[in-house]
Motif scaffolding. Sequence first.
Motif, mmCIF file in Angstrom:
data_model
loop_
_atom_site.group_PDB
_atom_site.id
_atom_site.type_symbol
_atom_site.label_atom_id
_atom_site.label_comp_id
_atom_site.label_asym_id
_atom_site.label_seq_id
_atom_site.Cartn_x
_atom_site.Cartn_y
_atom_site.Cartn_z
ATOM 1 N N VAL A 166 0.849 -1.181 0.000
ATOM 2 C CA VAL A 166 0.000 0.000 0.000
ATOM 3 C C VAL A 166 0.891 1.239 0.000
ATOM 4 O O VAL A 166 2.103 1.142 0.184
ATOM 5 N N GLY A 167 0.279 2.391 -0.207
ATOM 6 C CA GLY A 167 1.062 3.623 -0.269
ATOM 7 C C GLY A 167 0.913 4.286 -1.629
ATOM 8 O O GLY A 167 0.365 3.710 -2.572
ATOM 9 N N GLU B 17 1.209 2.858 -9.379
ATOM 10 C CA GLU B 17 1.501 1.729 -10.262
ATOM 11 C C GLU B 17 0.219 1.001 -10.655
ATOM 12 O O GLU B 17 0.042 0.614 -11.816
ATOM 13 N N LEU B 18 -0.691 0.846 -9.693
ATOM 14 C CA LEU B 18 -1.974 0.206 -9.983
ATOM 15 C C LEU B 18 -2.737 0.973 -11.059
ATOM 16 O O LEU B 18 -3.250 0.387 -12.017
ATOM 17 N N ARG B 19 -2.804 2.300 -10.896
ATOM 18 C CA ARG B 19 -3.575 3.124 -11.840
ATOM 19 C C ARG B 19 -2.966 3.065 -13.240
ATOM 20 O O ARG B 19 -3.694 3.086 -14.232
ATOM 21 N N ARG B 20 -1.640 2.996 -13.326
ATOM 22 C CA ARG B 20 -0.996 2.872 -14.642
ATOM 23 C C ARG B 20 -1.381 1.558 -15.314
ATOM 24 O O ARG B 20 -1.417 1.460 -16.540
ATOM 25 N N ILE C 119 -7.770 0.256 -9.751
ATOM 26 C CA ILE C 119 -8.072 1.268 -8.741
ATOM 27 C C ILE C 119 -7.809 0.684 -7.356
ATOM 28 O O ILE C 119 -8.290 -0.409 -7.050
ATOM 29 N N PRO C 120 -7.052 1.381 -6.509
ATOM 30 C CA PRO C 120 -6.903 0.910 -5.121
ATOM 31 C C PRO C 120 -8.204 1.138 -4.359
ATOM 32 O O PRO C 120 -8.913 2.126 -4.579
ATOM 33 N N ILE D 98 -7.583 -3.793 -1.449
ATOM 34 C CA ILE D 98 -7.811 -4.529 -2.691
ATOM 35 C C ILE D 98 -7.553 -3.624 -3.897
ATOM 36 O O ILE D 98 -7.357 -2.412 -3.760
ATOM 37 N N ALA D 99 -7.552 -4.242 -5.075
ATOM 38 C CA ALA D 99 -7.439 -3.504 -6.337
ATOM 39 C C ALA D 99 -8.555 -3.972 -7.255
ATOM 40 O O ALA D 99 -8.836 -5.174 -7.355
ATOM 41 N N LEU D 100 -9.200 -3.019 -7.930
ATOM 42 C CA LEU D 100 -10.331 -3.295 -8.813
ATOM 43 C C LEU D 100 -10.071 -2.756 -10.211
ATOM 44 O O LEU D 100 -9.272 -1.817 -10.385
#
Length: 205
Positions: free
Chosen positions: A16-17, A23-26, A30-31, A44-46
């Motif tokens: 997290v952070g 990095e998730l959004r790239r 979405i966190p 989680i990530a969606l």
Amino acid sequence: MSQETYELKAEARERVGKGSSRELRRNGMIPAVIYGDKQAPLSIALSTNEVTKRIHAGGFMTTIATIDVGGQKIQVLPKDYQLDPVRDFTMHVDFLRVSGNTEVTVDVPVHFENEDKSAIKQGGVLNVVRHTVEFICPANQIPEFITVDLSGAKVGDSIHISAVKLPKGVRPVITDRDFTIATIVAPAAGVEEEVTEEAPASEAE
């Protein structure tokens, strides 16, 4: 009742952070976090596309969803989401765990009907004081909207929450007064009075 439930696939997040979130959004994700029900928060990530589609479909904040996290299915209610102020895409979502006996606090939209059977048909103006009303209700009985019947409403009338028939188990958060949802006001005349009253102040300046 609100629209039917839906399911979202999610991945558990170990990191997290801000760096992890960027990095998730790239990568088109979405966190998000699931909290409540006396359990530890779950990061989680969606899928960005899936969540955005659900937000734009309407009723996002009043519809129970099922999130599948590696085969574990968790019933949730969206409680908040953040949008990028510049690019207007979803940045983060908070979900509340719910069960059959969970009570939640939600903002429910107000719909109006039978305007043609009120003073509005003769030129009166509907002045909406509250476009949404905050209610406490069972998580599985969240109304999609409440309906205000304007039949017979005259110019000068105020429509209060007591005049609205609420679904069973649904009660307003505000209980110390019979608050106003809308009023019927006269057209034009009210505007002219405001201009007349403000003119001297402008001249004085």
